[in-house]
Design a protein around this motif. Structure first.
Motif, PDB file in Angstrom:
ATOM      1  N   UNK A   1      -5.915   0.975   0.999  1.00  0.00           N
ATOM      2  CA  UNK A   1      -6.745   0.334  -0.024  1.00  0.00           C
ATOM      3  C   UNK A   1      -6.890  -1.158   0.204  1.00  0.00           C
ATOM      4  N   UNK A   2      -6.032  -1.752   1.002  1.00  0.00           N
ATOM      5  CA  UNK A   2      -6.134  -3.199   1.249  1.00  0.00           C
ATOM      6  C   UNK A   2      -7.233  -3.529   2.228  1.00  0.00           C
ATOM      7  N   UNK A   3      -7.754  -2.530   2.967  1.00  0.00           N
ATOM      8  CA  UNK A   3      -8.732  -2.825   4.008  1.00  0.00           C
ATOM      9  C   UNK A   3     -10.104  -2.259   3.733  1.00  0.00           C
ATOM     10  N   UNK A   4     -10.407  -1.944   2.473  1.00  0.00           N
ATOM     11  CA  UNK A   4     -11.707  -1.372   2.161  1.00  0.00           C
ATOM     12  C   UNK A   4     -12.767  -2.468   2.178  1.00  0.00           C
ATOM     13  N   UNK A   5     -13.784  -2.319   3.012  1.00  0.00           N
ATOM     14  CA  UNK A   5     -14.869  -3.280   3.129  1.00  0.00           C
ATOM     15  C   UNK A   5     -16.060  -2.575   3.754  1.00  0.00           C
ATOM     16  N   UNK A   6     -17.244  -2.548   3.141  1.00  0.00           N
ATOM     17  CA  UNK A   6     -17.579  -3.263   1.926  1.00  0.00           C
ATOM     18  C   UNK A   6     -17.109  -2.497   0.686  1.00  0.00           C
ATOM     19  N   UNK A   7     -17.355  -3.060  -0.453  1.00  0.00           N
ATOM     20  CA  UNK A   7     -16.970  -2.425  -1.688  1.00  0.00           C
ATOM     21  C   UNK A   7     -16.066  -3.325  -2.502  1.00  0.00           C
ATOM     22  N   UNK A   8     -15.700  -2.896  -3.703  1.00  0.00           N
ATOM     23  CA  UNK A   8     -14.844  -3.709  -4.557  1.00  0.00           C
ATOM     24  C   UNK A   8     -13.447  -3.857  -3.981  1.00  0.00           C
ATOM     25  N   UNK A   9     -12.800  -4.965  -4.297  1.00  0.00           N
ATOM     26  CA  UNK A   9     -11.445  -5.201  -3.816  1.00  0.00           C
ATOM     27  C   UNK A   9     -10.483  -4.241  -4.502  1.00  0.00           C
ATOM     28  N   UNK A  10      -9.624  -3.600  -3.726  1.00  0.00           N
ATOM     29  CA  UNK A  10      -8.647  -2.661  -4.268  1.00  0.00           C
ATOM     30  C   UNK A  10      -7.230  -3.096  -3.948  1.00  0.00           C
ATOM     31  N   UNK A  11      -7.041  -4.421  -3.803  1.00  0.00           N
ATOM     32  CA  UNK A  11      -5.692  -4.900  -3.515  1.00  0.00           C
ATOM     33  C   UNK A  11      -4.727  -4.520  -4.628  1.00  0.00           C
ATOM     34  N   UNK A  12      -5.247  -4.384  -5.856  1.00  0.00           N
ATOM     35  CA  UNK A  12      -4.386  -4.008  -6.978  1.00  0.00           C
ATOM     36  C   UNK A  12      -3.801  -2.608  -6.771  1.00  0.00           C
ATOM     37  N   UNK A  13      -4.538  -1.717  -6.097  1.00  0.00           N
ATOM     38  CA  UNK A  13      -4.018  -0.367  -5.868  1.00  0.00           C
ATOM     39  C   UNK A  13      -2.859  -0.380  -4.889  1.00  0.00           C
ATOM     40  N   UNK A  14      -2.887  -1.319  -3.940  1.00  0.00           N
ATOM     41  CA  UNK A  14      -1.813  -1.388  -2.946  1.00  0.00           C
ATOM     42  C   UNK A  14      -0.491  -1.799  -3.567  1.00  0.00           C
ATOM     43  N   UNK A  15      -0.516  -2.384  -4.770  1.00  0.00           N
ATOM     44  CA  UNK A  15       0.729  -2.762  -5.445  1.00  0.00           C
ATOM     45  C   UNK A  15       1.584  -1.527  -5.727  1.00  0.00           C
ATOM     46  N   UNK A  16       0.939  -0.347  -5.803  1.00  0.00           N
ATOM     47  CA  UNK A  16       1.700   0.879  -6.037  1.00  0.00           C
ATOM     48  C   UNK A  16       2.610   1.218  -4.868  1.00  0.00           C
ATOM     49  N   UNK A  17       2.326   0.699  -3.652  1.00  0.00           N
ATOM     50  CA  UNK A  17       3.174   0.999  -2.492  1.00  0.00           C
ATOM     51  C   UNK A  17       4.585   0.444  -2.663  1.00  0.00           C
ATOM     52  N   UNK A  18       4.764  -0.853  -3.018  1.00  0.00           N
ATOM     53  CA  UNK A  18       6.141  -1.307  -3.275  1.00  0.00           C
ATOM     54  C   UNK A  18       6.782  -0.623  -4.476  1.00  0.00           C
ATOM     55  N   UNK A  19       5.958  -0.193  -5.443  1.00  0.00           N
ATOM     56  CA  UNK A  19       6.519   0.566  -6.570  1.00  0.00           C
ATOM     57  C   UNK A  19       7.092   1.888  -6.083  1.00  0.00           C
ATOM     58  N   UNK A  20       6.389   2.537  -5.154  1.00  0.00           N
ATOM     59  CA  UNK A  20       6.897   3.783  -4.586  1.00  0.00           C
ATOM     60  C   UNK A  20       8.179   3.548  -3.798  1.00  0.00           C
ATOM     61  N   UNK A  21       8.252   2.415  -3.082  1.00  0.00           N
ATOM     62  CA  UNK A  21       9.486   2.080  -2.363  1.00  0.00           C
ATOM     63  C   UNK A  21      10.637   1.838  -3.341  1.00  0.00           C
ATOM     64  N   UNK A  22      10.328   1.210  -4.461  1.00  0.00           N
ATOM     65  CA  UNK A  22      11.353   0.962  -5.475  1.00  0.00           C
ATOM     66  C   UNK A  22      11.865   2.270  -6.070  1.00  0.00           C
ATOM     67  N   UNK A  23      10.968   3.214  -6.277  1.00  0.00           N
ATOM     68  CA  UNK A  23      11.366   4.521  -6.798  1.00  0.00           C
ATOM     69  C   UNK A  23      12.349   5.193  -5.845  1.00  0.00           C
TER      70      UNK A  23
END
Length: 677
Positions: A420-442
């Motif tokens: 999700x951090x490399x989607x181009x063109x289109x809306x920024x989805x950097x916020x979705x990538x925040x779930x990756x460290x959350x998954x690591x924390x889990x």
């Protein structure tokens, strides 16, 4: 005459066989084990037929639906098996057979005369209900299977209904499941409004407006989310899983929760053009459920409640994958759809394997030690080596450690989130990538939790008579656990073997959302991961063999470990579950609100001291029960109108009729005419 694929007929036969598997025992004496033997044989046959036919359905293409007339409904009952249905049927029938065999050693009829026959009857009906709703292709048949599953599971949860705590858990489950069913009634009514029938087929593009689609989505999330145990809709789950028989807990957690996931996947498949906010909301719910589920698990000292909260955690991971797939569908990104839903579906299988293994392992501990309290156990690895080894495999798998299956499904979700951090063109989805460290924390918190649980249960010295009298479980209990452990290892070591089956199931939901011919193996390095897993397993085995050989060769004296000056160390000097988890519980105290008992050890020459803690559920104990008690106190004020006098009730009816008449009178017009004069 139309010919139907044989696997559909076989699945219906297996469903019918499961449904009646408990009936013969009702006509056999309570003290006889013959009824249990017959039930096990019938469930084993249903499992073999069902799993075999489901795997055949995963290999075949689109299937012809079977249509049965239902004059009473004014509709037709339709069943079919596509790859998505077949994917969910595999754990349904597999756990149905394994749990029945496990029950021969864990819940023998001779030892459970009062409830053994009832449990086996509703075990078969629960399996049949789940199989029915998975193959249903119309809303009425789906709800028939859903209610069969829900009501039968109530009798499984409350099998020991002579215990007040078990009765309370059963009633809580019953209330929750019927709240969910009410939501599903409303959802199917709206679907019929959109599509013109109860058929579970996608409406035409543009046929469903955004407002109606959103209402259907939210009702589906409520109804199916309650069954799946998504936080904060999980409030029924910890007590139900803790108080049910352990093989029932394995069925509830490993399979029945996934019926909520299946329903959510099937309904989102029906809705065209989902807005981006739907996927984002599911992703957020998954993160919250995953983190809070594992945090609450850390604070538990009842083994089965601990495992129940890990079900909430893993459902969160599954919902994260579905949310990612929804985001990809909204943006037309096939790679996000494929990785997200592949991770979601594979984790459905994986969680069914390792969570069922862990609950059966917990049942083995309870069967041997007669307690679920972690702080009363210890040192069981020496007394129960097979249970300890199999439980360790399940613990490593649930923590997402290679080379086991939990690592593979979480890897797919990771890869999708990072894309999700490399989607181009289109809306920024950097916020979705925040779930990756959350998954690591889990994963990190899950590892800490199972280090606590495994160390306190199986390592060290026995903490009491419960652990002292423990013994290994019979083969009938260990064999199903061994099969589940082999499943965990097989998917972890040979992930390419399941990749084609995942592709077929994902393809049903993705439909036209994915561009190009996508495959899981082309988006994730499954071959390399499998090779590394095999290498890791061989290295670990070689290291263990060399260590054992060296220990046998060296004639070293046996001495006690350094005991800090204590000449006679005892079991009281070990870490308890409360003390081990104290730091993490304190770190998350803002959400856990732990209750501590005892002051601990103080002073230079301390006397006997006691310390332990417990954590209440933030939704049930923090919100629902206080609200219910407040409502009860408020309603008690008007209890005086219930005096049992007939003339009082006639007066109430008269006042109600008068109020209804007044409500339909044109009071506004009368007042306008009156004051206009």
């Amino acid at each position: 005459m139309m010919e139907y694929p044989p696997h559909i007929i076989t699945i219906l036969l297996a469903t019918a066989l499961a449904a009646v598997s408990g009936l013969p025992g009702l006509f056999i004496a309570r003290r006889s084990s013959a009824g249990q033997r017959i039930s096990i044989v019938m469930m084993a046959c249903a499992a073999v037929l069902g799993v075999g036919a489901a795997l055949a359905g995963l290999r075949s293409g689109p299937t012809v639906a079977l249509v049965f007339p239902w004059p009473a409904w004014g509709e037709q009952a339709t069943v079919a098996v596509d790859a998505l249905s077949a994917f969910f049927l595999v754990p349904v029938f597999a756990m149905g057979g394994l749990g029945a065999v496990y029950g021969w050693g864990y819940w023998r009829q001779e030892s459970h005369i009062a409830n053994g026959r009832k449990l086996r009857l509703f075990w078969g009906l629960t399996i049949a209900g789940m199989a029915t709703l998975v193959v249903a292709r119309d809303g009425l048949t789906f709800l028939m299977g859903w209610e069969t599953m829900a009501l039968s599971a109530y009798f499984l949860v409350s099998a020991e209904d002579r215990v007040s705590e078990v009765r309370g858990s059963g009633w809580l489950y019953l209330i929750a499941t019927h709240l969910g069913t009410l939501g599903l009634f409303a959802m199917f009514a709206l679907l019929r409004m959109a599509a013109g029938s109860f058929a579970l087929s996608p409406p035409h593009i543009g046929q469903t407006g955004l407002g109606l689609s959103t209402a259907i989505f939210l009702l589906a999330l409520l109804g199916f989310g309650l069954k799946a145990g998504i936080m904060p809709l999980h409030f029924w789950l910890p007590s139900a899983h803790a108080n049910a028989p352990s093989h029932v807990s394995a069925l509830l957690s490993g399979v029945m929760l996934k019926m909520g996931v299946y329903g959510l996947i099937r309904v989102t498949w029906l809705l065209p053009d989902p807005p981006l906010v739907w996927g984002a909301f599911l992703l957020l719910l998954g993160v919250v459920s995953g983190i809070l589920g594992v945090v609450f698990a850390i604070g538990q000292h009842d083994l089965k409640r601990l495992l129940a909260y890990h079900s909430v955690e893993n459902i969160g991971i599954i919902v994260m994958g579905l949310g990612l797939a929804m985001i990809g569908r909204s943006l037309g990104r096939g790679d996000l759809v494929w990785l997200g839903l592949a991770g979601c579906l594979l984790h459905v299988w994986n969680h069914g394997l390792f969570k069922a293994l862990l609950f059966l392992g917990a049942g083995s501990v309870v069967h041997a030690a007669r307690t679920r309290q972690i702080d009363q156990l210890g040192g069981l690895a020496r007394r129960m080596p097979w249970t300890a080894g199999l439980f360790m495999i399940g613990a490593a798998a649930i923590c997402g450690l290679p080379p086991l299956n939990g690592f593979i499904s979480e890897l797919l979700v990771y890869l999708g989130l990072l894309r999700t951090t490399g989607i181009d063109p289109g809306p920024s989805l950097a916020w979705a990538a925040v779930a990756a460290p959350a998954l690591a924390m889990i994963g990190t918190l899950a590892l800490a939790c199972f280090v606590k649980a495994y160390g306190a249960i199986f390592l060290g010295s026995p903490r009491g008579a419960a652990a002292e009298r423990a013994h290994e479980s019979p083969v009938s209990m260990l064999a199903p656990m061994g099969i589940l452990a082999l499943g965990c290892a097989w998917i972890g070591l040979v992930p390419l073997a399941v990749a084609p089956r995942i592709d077929r199931a994902v393809g049903v939901w993705a439909d036209g959302a994915a561009s190009g011919e996508l495959q899981v193996a082309s988006l994730a390095p499954l071959a390399e991961v499998g090779t590394m897993g095999v290498a890791l397993l061989l290295m670990a085995g070689a290291g263990a063999w060399l260590l054992a050989r060296r220990m046998r060769a060296v004639d070293a004296p046996r001495v006690v470990t350094w005991d800090c000056g204590y000449a006679r160390p005892s079991s009281r000097m070990q870490y308890t579950a409360s003390s081990f988890a104290q730091t993490l519980v304190g770190l998350f105290g803002w959400v856990l609100h732990p209750h501590r008992h005892g002051d601990g050890v103080t002073g230079i020459f301390p006397g006997p001291a006691r310390f332990d803690s417990h954590v209440d559920d933030v939704v049930l104990d923090g919100k629902i029960l206080p609200a219910a008690r407040s409502a009860q106190r408020w309603l008690a004020r008007i209890r005086g109108i219930q005096q049992g006098l007939t003339h009082h009730y006639m007066l109430y009816i008269l006042l109600t009729v008068v109020a209804m008449l007044v409500s339909i009178m044109p009071v506004k017009d009368l007042l306008t005419r009156l004051f206009s004069r």
